[in-house]
Design an enzyme around this catalytic site. Structure first.
Site, PDB file in Angstrom:
ATOM      1  N   GLU A  45      -1.062  -8.774   4.826  1.00  0.00           N
ATOM      2  CA  GLU A  45      -0.949  -8.939   6.292  1.00  0.00           C
ATOM      3  C   GLU A  45      -2.321  -8.902   6.969  1.00  0.00           C
ATOM      4  O   GLU A  45      -2.451  -9.265   8.124  1.00  0.00           O
ATOM      5  CB  GLU A  45      -0.011  -7.873   6.873  1.00  0.00           C
ATOM      6  CG  GLU A  45      -0.611  -6.496   7.111  1.00  0.00           C
ATOM      7  CD  GLU A  45      -0.759  -5.639   5.844  1.00  0.00           C
ATOM      8  OE1 GLU A  45      -0.600  -6.177   4.729  1.00  0.00           O
ATOM      9  OE2 GLU A  45      -1.069  -4.438   5.981  1.00  0.00           O
TER      10      GLU A  45
ATOM     11  N   HIS B 241      -3.456  -5.709   0.936  1.00  0.00           N
ATOM     12  CA  HIS B 241      -2.796  -5.929   2.231  1.00  0.00           C
ATOM     13  C   HIS B 241      -2.749  -7.414   2.591  1.00  0.00           C
ATOM     14  O   HIS B 241      -3.657  -7.897   3.271  1.00  0.00           O
ATOM     15  CB  HIS B 241      -3.562  -5.189   3.329  1.00  0.00           C
ATOM     16  CG  HIS B 241      -3.409  -3.715   3.295  1.00  0.00           C
ATOM     17  ND1 HIS B 241      -2.405  -3.057   3.952  1.00  0.00           N
ATOM     18  CD2 HIS B 241      -4.144  -2.761   2.675  1.00  0.00           C
ATOM     19  CE1 HIS B 241      -2.523  -1.747   3.757  1.00  0.00           C
ATOM     20  NE2 HIS B 241      -3.564  -1.535   2.972  1.00  0.00           N
TER      21      HIS B 241
ATOM     22  N   CYS C 189       0.839  -1.200   0.000  1.00  0.00           N
ATOM     23  CA  CYS C 189       0.000   0.000   0.000  1.00  0.00           C
ATOM     24  C   CYS C 189       0.876   1.252   0.000  1.00  0.00           C
ATOM     25  O   CYS C 189       1.551   1.531  -0.962  1.00  0.00           O
ATOM     26  CB  CYS C 189      -0.970  -0.046   1.193  1.00  0.00           C
ATOM     27  SG  CYS C 189      -2.374   1.052   0.997  1.00  0.00           S
TER      28      CYS C 189
END
Lengths: 225, 753
Positions: free
Chosen positions: A195, A193, A85
């Site tokens: 994560e 993302h 990002c």
């Protein structure tokens, strides 16, 4: 394996990246933007957020921060660097990746779980996926529209450096691009993302394979490039 | 500008321009024993404003239940705190930013988020979630679309940047909010249960720091402005501008500082800036405070003490440190690149004393500023006739399917994805259930318990019946927590009302707060924090009285988290609660009549408590596959939402009516059964093998219950023995539901989306 998560003033996905890596049992350190030396680490994560408030342009100020010297050196040594990002924006602003990320074409911030296609599994970031696999990973950005000149786009395509594309383009990105590699193949930038997709309760665990790929690569000490 | 002299302030009644009445000014003069100077008059005007002093509401707020074993900190601090178990405290508060948002929607909303964020980390809590409650006019007006779009963008602009997920909210569209939108923002944080920090300036000689942004001339008299009618007549310059990046750095620096243990007290500079933070912190310590204003970091030259004291520049905090630990604070703020200045010290003489260029420019008793602010017992009068009661029932009814489509496409009911996809809902990677659930569910580090959060209000019910409506708002919030699998713990609130100088508005306020208290007691959800916003009116039209409840609950274990969408075909659908067919207060009737109609829906607090206890128990016994309560739009909308969320149909049997009903009576009965908003009702999805147990448990608990149908297929079908009231593909309903907001907002459709 030892990971670094770089923290700029305004980073806000640093803890999420740390947690994701820790869920594999790995050692991970947060590295403040004023440090220069990243030689201790096997892999570096530039997390999401709003580095330096994203003033001027997203990632434009972060590129001047001292830690980026260490990131450049690590990239040059063939270590794995992933920008997620805002981290992707920092990588394009720093010239470690080509192109730029502009305001979404609909001008709104967009946060949702999206479908991505994995295009090249012969990379340190995607080896644990299967070619053409559809994975669910959330996006959360206002400036994720990837642009580059025609020649760069053709090169990225030809060299199979477009690793992830959106199944349904959420921001107007050229060629539906969600993530690209550098020429050497050891630096990945992606807007989604991974994560935030490492456990089923999150709505998807499809991001795990990305970290697993990186671990496999680093553990086998595969020198990229 | 030369500041007017004390005599001139009196003679020309200049205090009126600051919002003080003649009586209030006279009281100040009498208590001080002299005429206040310009700066002092300014201090009183903001601290005695409705916004800061709660002078019209205080006597009612005192009646809220605020105690319970779960309460670690009740009202009076920057935020309330409840005991979450496992040594964890949850700090939370909700605040309104209605008036600024009406004038400058993006900044008004953004600074609302920034302000409530500071209230939370001030307690020493790490903020983990935002919620918001919004009210606008109807979206057919361009100005309303402008306000709506920019408020949403402003909330996202601040929340996304500071990296805290916005996980739940509500949005209602009704013409009464046309000129006076409501923007209520809630923030929730976690802290060690024994690690709370308070906004107290204690310890004589301890240094006082101002940290964060420099003080500018923005927002001067914002608090006064929020206490006035028709903000449109006021200046835009009274709206502050937020800087979320700065807010994020300030949060990190303050949390790091608090963790050192060297902070004596800390407080956000919100409304009335330096004035309220210094006076309130001194007041809590029963002490005094002395400030040297030359040391305040300012944005521009030539700022006067008056301007510095009244500025509402954002992203500032006042911190009292332990003497000798100054360097600790200075090092941390240097690391984060933030200004910090030692501007004063704690005293024990009970006075707020301000120095500027070697002169004492103000010297007033703290207690007079804060504790002895006037308290008004404003006249209360019930209206001659209650609204809505005279509205005649419709003579003809739209076909039930048509009505259902219209309700699902009503912006108040429709899918809110257009709003929340502009919010980062998953940052912090702890969102178990985000927007769209009956309540949001978050994982909390250090415990297996999950946090359930929601906010709810219903101005239409409160307008029709303030007491019942106030109780229903609390009950609905609790019901949503229970449906998600939780146990309600406590509430915060934003009480959005009209002009308190009108006796009928005070009647609404008195009744609604009384109703809330009754429900809070019955449901064991004390009030731990809150905010009152009066003067929500424009051009003399008052909004619906709109208390908004923000509730926090605990889910004991992951396995109790319950979705609000059908999960599997061939499951039984059980309706708990009465099969009501009254249209009182419903959105359905309001849409047909063009105004709120009838009484608020029938509501019985004891029945509500029984229902919630039953569902809580059934969920813990593992007998509930999914659950969703009946609210706006009635049972038909509840069923449609369960179907749309699950991508699955349902076949429901409605009881046949008497055979001798006229066509019109039959239509009314069908409309009532489908669209009644009688509360205290929950639809459960239950495995066939559990139906008998569920019905038996309901009977034992005294909760009416019936298996009304089965999940499965691709259509929503509601039928009686003689006819189908509704028989429509779920996909069609989903489209109406999902397209309503995007179509009205005419957002460019992204390719392929």
């Amino acid at each position: 394996m030892k990971w670094a998560v770089v923290v700029f003033p305004g980073s806000n996905c640093d803890d999420d990246a740390v947690q994701a890596v820790q869920s594999f049992g790995d050692e991970v350190h947060k590295v403040w933007h004023q440090e220069r030396d990243l030689s201790l680490y096997d892999a570096i994560i530039l997390p999401g957020g709003f580095s330096y408030g994203d003033y001027l342009r997203c990632g434009a100020i972060a590129r001047f921060s001292p830690v980026m010297q260490g990131v450049r050196e690590a990239a040059a040594e063939g270590k794995l660097v992933i920008g997620i990002c805002n981290g992707f924006q920092v990588l394009t602003e720093s010239g470690l990746l080509p192109g730029a990320l502009l305001r979404n074409d609909h001008l709104q911030f967009r946060c949702e779980l999206v479908d991505l296609t994995v295009h090249n599994v012969n990379t340190p970031f995607t080896a644990a996926y299967t070619e053409g696999q559809t994975v669910k990973i959330p996006i959360a950005h206002g400036e994720g529209r990837y642009v580059a000149d025609e020649e760069t786009l053709r090169t990225l395509e030809r060299e199979r450096r477009i690793v992830f594309t959106y199944r349904r383009n959420p921001n107007g990105s050229a060629l539906d691009i969600a993530g690209i590699l550098n020429e050497r193949g050891n630096v990945l930038g992606m807007m989604p993302h991974p994560e935030r997709a490492v456990a089923d309760w999150m709505g998807s665990a499809d991001g795990r394979a990305l970290f697993a790929s990186m671990r496999r690569c680093a553990k086998e000490a595969i020198h990229v490039g | 500008m030369v500041e007017p002299k004390a005599e001139q302030i009196r003679n020309e009644r200049l205090y009126r321009g600051m919002g003080l009445t003649d009586a209030e000014y006279d009281c100040i003069v009498a208590q001080l024993g002299r005429l206040p100077n310009w700066v002092e008059t300014g201090l009183f005007s903001v601290l005695w404003s409705e916004h800061c002093s709660y002078k019209s509401s205080r006597r009612y707020l005192k009646r809220f239940p605020t105690n319970g074993p779960q309460v670690l900190q009740g009202p009076g601090e920057n935020a309330g705190v409840v005991d979450f178990g496992d040594g964890i405290g949850i700090a939370f508060k909700m605040e309104s930013h209605n008036h600024p948002s009406a004038i400058e929607p993006y900044q008004g909303a953004a600074t609302g988020v920034g302000g409530i964020l500071r209230d939370i980390f001030t307690m020493g809590a790490r903020p983990i979630a935002f919620l918001n409650s919004l009210r606008f006019g109807t979206l057919d007006e361009a100005h309303t679309r402008y306000l709506f779009a920019n408020v949403v963008a402003g909330i996202g602009g601040y929340g996304n940047c500071v990296g805290i997920p916005t996980v739940a909210g509500e949005a209602v569209f009704d013409e009464v909010y046309r000129d006076n939108p409501l923007v209520n923002a809630m923030c929730v944080g976690v802290l060690p249960a024994d690690g709370m920090v308070r906004g107290t300036a204690s310890g004589v000689g301890n240094p006082v720091f101002v940290v964060g942004a420099r003080t500018g001339r923005d927002g001067i008299h914002g608090a006064t402005f929020a206490s006035a009618e028709d903000p449109h007549e006021k200046e835009r310059s009274a709206v502050q501008v937020g800087d979320p990046f700065f807010g994020k750095l300030l949060m990190e620096a303050c949390l790091e500082l608090i963790a050192t243990g060297a902070v004596v007290g800390i407080q956000d500079m919100g409304a009335a800036g330096l004035t309220s933070s210094s006076a309130e912190m001194a007041s809590r310590a029963d002490g005094g405070i002395e400030l040297y204003l030359d040391a305040v970091p300012v944005r521009e030259d030539g700022m006067t003490p008056y301007e510095m004291m009244l500025s509402e520049s954002q992203e500032r905090m006042l911190v009292v440190m332990e003497r000798g630990k100054e360097a600790v604070a200075e090092a941390i703020f240097a690391k984060w690149g933030l200004p910090i200045a030692n501007i004063g010290r704690v005293t024990d003489d009970g006075r707020l004393r301000l120095w500027f260029r070697g002169e004492c420019v103000a010297d007033v008793p703290v207690s007079l500023l804060v504790d002895e602010a006037p308290v008004y017992d404003r006249p209360v009068a019930a209206p001659a006739a209650l609204p809505g009661r005279e509205v005649a029932l419709p003579e003809t009814f739209p076909a039930p399917e048509t009505a259902l489509r219209e309700l699902l496409g009503h912006p108040s009911v429709a899918d809110k994805r257009w709003i929340y996809r502009q919010y980062d809902t998953t940052v912090k990677a702890a969102t178990r259930v985000g927007p769209g659930g009956d309540a949001a569910v978050l994982r909390v580090p250090g415990t297996n318990r999950l946090l359930a959060l929601c906010c709810d209000g219903n101005g239409r019910y409160v307008y029709l019946n303030p007491r019942k409506g106030g109780a229903m708002a609390v009950a609905e919030a609790a019901r949503n927590i229970v449906c998600a699998g939780g146990q309600p713990l406590a509430i915060t609130n934003c009480l959005n009302f009209g002009n308190p100088e009108k006796p009928e508005i005070m009647y609404q306020f008195a009744e609604a707060t009384a109703g809330m208290s009754e429900a809070c007691l019955a449901l064991n959800t004390p009030v731990v924090s809150g905010n009152v916003s009066f003067y929500n009116e424009s051009r003399s039209a008052d909004i619906h009285p709109t208390p908004v409840i923000g509730m926090v609950g605990v889910i004991e274990d992951e396995r109790y988290v319950t979705p609000n969408a059908f999960q599997q075909a061939d499951h039984a659908v059980v309706l708990l609660g009465v099969e009501d067919d009254s249209l009182d207060g419903s959105l359905y009737w309001k849409t047909l009549a063009g105004q709120p109609a009838g009484d608020a829906p029938a509501f019985d607090l004891a029945a509500e408590v029984n229902l919630q206890n039953l569902v809580h128990r059934l969920i813990r016994e593992g007998r509930v596959v999914s659950a969703h309560d009946v609210s706006d739009g009635g049972l038909a909308v509840t069923l449609a939402e369960l179907c749309i969320g699950g991508g699955m149909g349902v076949v429901v049997e409605a009881p046949a009516g008497a055979a001798d009903l006229s066509a019109s009576q039959a239509s009314l009965r069908a409309a009532g059964w489908l669209f009644s908003e009688a509360p205290s009702r929950i639809c459960l999805e239950v495995r066939p093998t559990d139906v008998a147990e569920v019905l038996a448990a309901a009977a034992e608990a005294g909760v009416p219950a019936r298996q009304i149908g089965w999940t499965g297929g691709s259509r929503l079908v509601v039928r009686t023995t003689c006819e189908d009231w509704v028989n429509v593909p779920v996909a069609e309903l989903a489209q109406v539901y999902q397209d309503a907001l995007p179509n009205r907002m005419q957002v460019p459709v992204t390719p392929g989306a």
